[in-house]
Every structure is written in C-alpha cells, then in structure tokens.
Design a protein around this motif. Sequence first.
Motif, PDB file in Angstrom:
ATOM      1  N   PRO A   1      27.982  -1.404 -56.248  1.00 27.30           N
ATOM      2  CA  PRO A   1      28.411  -1.146 -57.628  1.00 27.30           C
ATOM      3  C   PRO A   1      28.738  -2.432 -58.393  1.00 27.30           C
ATOM      4  O   PRO A   1      28.445  -2.545 -59.585  1.00 27.30           O
ATOM      5  CB  PRO A   1      29.657  -0.268 -57.458  1.00 27.30           C
TER       6      PRO A   1
ATOM      7  N   GLN B   1      24.808  -7.322 -62.966  1.00 24.48           N
ATOM      8  CA  GLN B   1      23.505  -7.354 -63.625  1.00 24.48           C
ATOM      9  C   GLN B   1      23.598  -6.852 -65.063  1.00 24.48           C
ATOM     10  O   GLN B   1      22.947  -7.389 -65.969  1.00 24.48           O
ATOM     11  CB  GLN B   1      22.494  -6.512 -62.831  1.00 24.48           C
TER      12      GLN B   1
ATOM     13  N   LYS C   1      27.383  -5.380 -57.888  1.00 21.63           N
ATOM     14  CA  LYS C   1      26.117  -6.029 -58.208  1.00 21.63           C
ATOM     15  C   LYS C   1      25.486  -5.397 -59.452  1.00 21.63           C
ATOM     16  O   LYS C   1      24.944  -6.098 -60.310  1.00 21.63           O
ATOM     17  CB  LYS C   1      25.161  -5.943 -57.027  1.00 21.63           C
ATOM     18  N   LEU C   2      25.550  -4.060 -59.528  1.00 21.43           N
ATOM     19  CA  LEU C   2      25.006  -3.377 -60.704  1.00 21.43           C
ATOM     20  C   LEU C   2      25.783  -3.770 -61.958  1.00 21.43           C
ATOM     21  O   LEU C   2      25.200  -4.010 -63.024  1.00 21.43           O
ATOM     22  CB  LEU C   2      25.051  -1.866 -60.494  1.00 21.43           C
TER      23      LEU C   2
END
Length: 544
Positions: free
Chosen positions: A436, A442, A438-439
């Motif tokens: 989560p 991004q 990392k998302l």
Amino acid sequence: MPDPADRPVLPLAAATAAVAALVAVPATGAPRWLDRLSLLATGRPLAAAHAVLLALVFALVARGVLLRRRAAWYGLLALVSAGLLAVLAGEDAPWRLPPLVAALAALWTLRDRFTVRPHPKRVRAAVRAGASLTLAATVLLGGASWLPGVLGMAGLLVLVGMLLAPAPAPPPGDDAERALVARLVARSGSDTLAPFALRRDKTYVFSPDGRAAIGYRVMFGMAVAGGDPVGDPGSREAAVRAFLALCRRTGWRPAVLGAGTALLPAWAPLRSFGYGDEVVVHPSGFTLAGRPMRNVRQAVARTANAGVTSEIVAERDLSPDLRAALLDVASRSLGGAAERGFSMNLDELLTGHHPGALVAVAYGPDGPPIAFQRYVTSGRAVSLDAMRRAPGAPNGVNELLIVEMIGYASEHGHDPVSLNFAAFRALLDSRDRSVPQKLGYQALHLLDPLIAVESLYLFDKKFRPAYEPRSIVFRSWFDIGRLAAALLTLEFAPPRRTGAPLIAGNVPVHGGTRPAPMAHQRRRGEGDPGRPTPPPRPRHTGPR
C-alpha cells in the motif's frame, strides 16, 4: 450535569428510520401482512406515490434527528400531533392512541438534545420556496394531472432539506476582531502557524476570557480551523471547547487542518491522523559548514558568482517602486495564477497590512529584483509565507534568501524559523515500503508536477531541519469525503474577496501600539563567507 448535546439520540433516529421503512411498504409490493404492519405508522392505507413521498420525508427527518437538528424534532412533533388529531377526530383507529401518546411524551422528554436550531436564512429560504412551489402547483392544476403531485412531492423534500441544513457560512471577522487576534498572535510562545490566522477570509471564535481564538472557514458544512488556537496557552483548550460548542449549535462538522501534537488531546473525542510535518530550522544550531550542507553552500555560491545581492526589509517599508517590481516578480512566478492556500498561507501579499511581515529580496546583477520571500512573525517565531522567483533567475536564489533570513533571525532573537511543510514525509522518507505504501508513493510521484510534494520534500531535506508533526482532526470517518472536498477547495480554490485592509500603520499591542520593525538594511553578495545563514524552499502549492 451532562450537556444535553452529548446525550444519545441514536435510538430515536433508528426508530424514525424504522417508521420510514414501514411507511414505504405499500410501494414495494410486499406481502399483505407487511401492509397491515405498515398501518402502525400510517393509520390508513396509502397510495404508492404518497407512501414513497412520506417515507422519503421520514428518512430525511431520521438523518436530521441523528444530526440533532431542531427542525427534525419539530417535524416529528408535527407528524405525531397530526396522527393524534386524526384519532381524536375518528378518522384513525382508536388503538393508535396509546403509541402516539407515548411517542409524543418521548419527544417532549428529548427536546433538549436537539441543539441545532434552524438558521433564520434557511427558514426564510424555505418560506420563499414553499410560496413559489404553491403558486406553481396552482398554475399547473389545469395541466397534466400528475404534474401538481410530482411538484408537491419534490417541493416537500426541498423544504425539509432546507430546514434540516446546517447554518450558512458566516462572514469573515471584522476589523476589531482581527486587531484582537493580531495581539494574540504577537504573544511570546505563539505557534509558528499563528500568523496565518490573520487571513482576511477567516472567521473567529474566542475563548470565554478572550485570551485565545481560532480562525476558521465553513465549506460544504465543514467548519475547518487553520492550525491550533492562537493566544494564551492557558486559554487554548477553552477556545477549542468554544469552537466545538459553536459547531454543535450551527450543525457544522468540525475539522482542523494543521493541528499540533501537543493540543490533540484537547480535540477529543474527535479523530485525527498525521498528514505531514512542518519543516523548522533553529538558527542557533544552523551552519553551512560540513559535507551535509555542501549542496546549500554550492547553491549560495552560484548566486554570488552571478552577481546576486540581497536585503531584508519590513513589508510596510517597501517603497512604491520596489513594491511594484516585486508584484511583477510574483505575477511572473505564478504565471498569472491567483494566490492559493488556507492553513499555512497568508493573503494580501506585499500590501503591508499584516503586522510583523518581513520581505527578503534578491536583486540581479543589473539591479532589478529577481526573487523575494515573505516571512511573518508570531512571538519569537518566523514563518515563511510566500516564495516567488522570476523565470530565468539564477538557481540557488531561494537558498540564498532562506540563509539570509536564518541569519536575520539569529541576530534578532527569532527562533524557530518555519520554512515549509513536508506532506506525507514518513511515506517519502521510507525505504522499505509495504505494497500500500508503494502505491501511495507512486500516486504522489505522479501528482508531483501538480502539487510538488516530493520535490519540495527533497528541497527541504537539504537543510537538515527539524520536523514538527501536523495532523488533520475530524469528527467521523463518514465525513471523510466531505472533508476532502472542503480541504482541497480551501487550499487550491482562489480566495474569496473580503473587505478593506485592516492595518496600515502601527502594530496593535496590549495597551497601545508599537512601531513596525525596522528594515534589515544589508545588501550582500553570495560569496560573502560570513556567519552561517539559513536556506530557502520552493513554494508549496498545497498546505503551505
């Protein structure tokens, strides 16, 4: 004695919602035994269209009960009283009399729990809308037979919605209130976000003793406070209680953008979550020496090699020509866009109307200004408000002006210097991110061209600052959509227009006035190897 506003109303709201479900039964094609059960609420069979309308009204009233709207209590009282009159007139079955009397007694007992009274503006709007709809229905009586019924159904729902709506947004604080808040901001020990309470689009609520205040704006029914209360630390919790009591009376949902950690317990039982950190530098511990500060030293040196000079001047002492030149820099820096911000930005750029504002100016080798930064003061603290750099100005000019201001703060006893806001710093600073995270990273990276979260964080990090966590405070997770819409609108929408400026001469203080601070009249090149100085930051398009 407990406050009536804190006593539960959920049972009554649930009972009202259950009545709404029973009323809707005739329009659902349900079994006959459910039709008979619906008579508990209606007293007589209803046509499908009437059942739908009445069920929607009861559903709206149930929501109004949950929100403690006095109009919802009036509506239930009227509906129960109408049922009693129907029984007494022989139009409804006598067996309905006991439950209706019990409901009436319960409503009377709970009357003090409905603290949000209909605002006069809402009542007047509802009366006007009712008159208009009645006139329209009368005109349409000769037309299609279904039109008056549809119009009446829609009109009733509109009227109920108007009467159950929270109070409209109040006007901004007047000059007398803002002068008092200016005195509170100037107190020793004020928070670094305190100066931003002086935005001219904010309304104020004061503690009972008048020694602390909260600046807020109402958007989409959310009353959003910008940072912690300003003023006497001993009265800040009282200001919080006064703000929450005001929200209960008006029906606004309370929220805070930029709450400090120390005062979070005072906002209980509201929820909170951290959304980033304020970037602060303490002048006594700041130095350009050492390898970690190499990037800042190099940036400052580049401006010296380019022939850039600088000075720090009180905003009120700007000459008309210099003011006009700086406004031109601001306009070119923003590409003609309007100023944005709410909780960590001040308004009225370069007007000289905000007490204690300082401007750090950078001049190009040929003389005209090429960049500037405005700082505002609160007690001993200095906070960066605006950073503007003309297109084509040498790289490093922002660093130069920040370093200059840190040096000025050191010489004049200011501490700390608040530079910026690092949104979602923990996420950006993390190396071992979960899926989560990392998302989320991004998403921030993709949005960086619009809101400059990551690039601003990397800029801040060069100065080896300290970080002060800031939180968003809100009432319920059910408010999160409305809260997001309100915060985004407040931070990124153009500011609303307000009245005339407040102060143009002396700064108000307790018992009189004091002169505005003198200009820091020093022009210096970037290659000057003098005392350590502080860094600049690129303007954050979001919370600061």
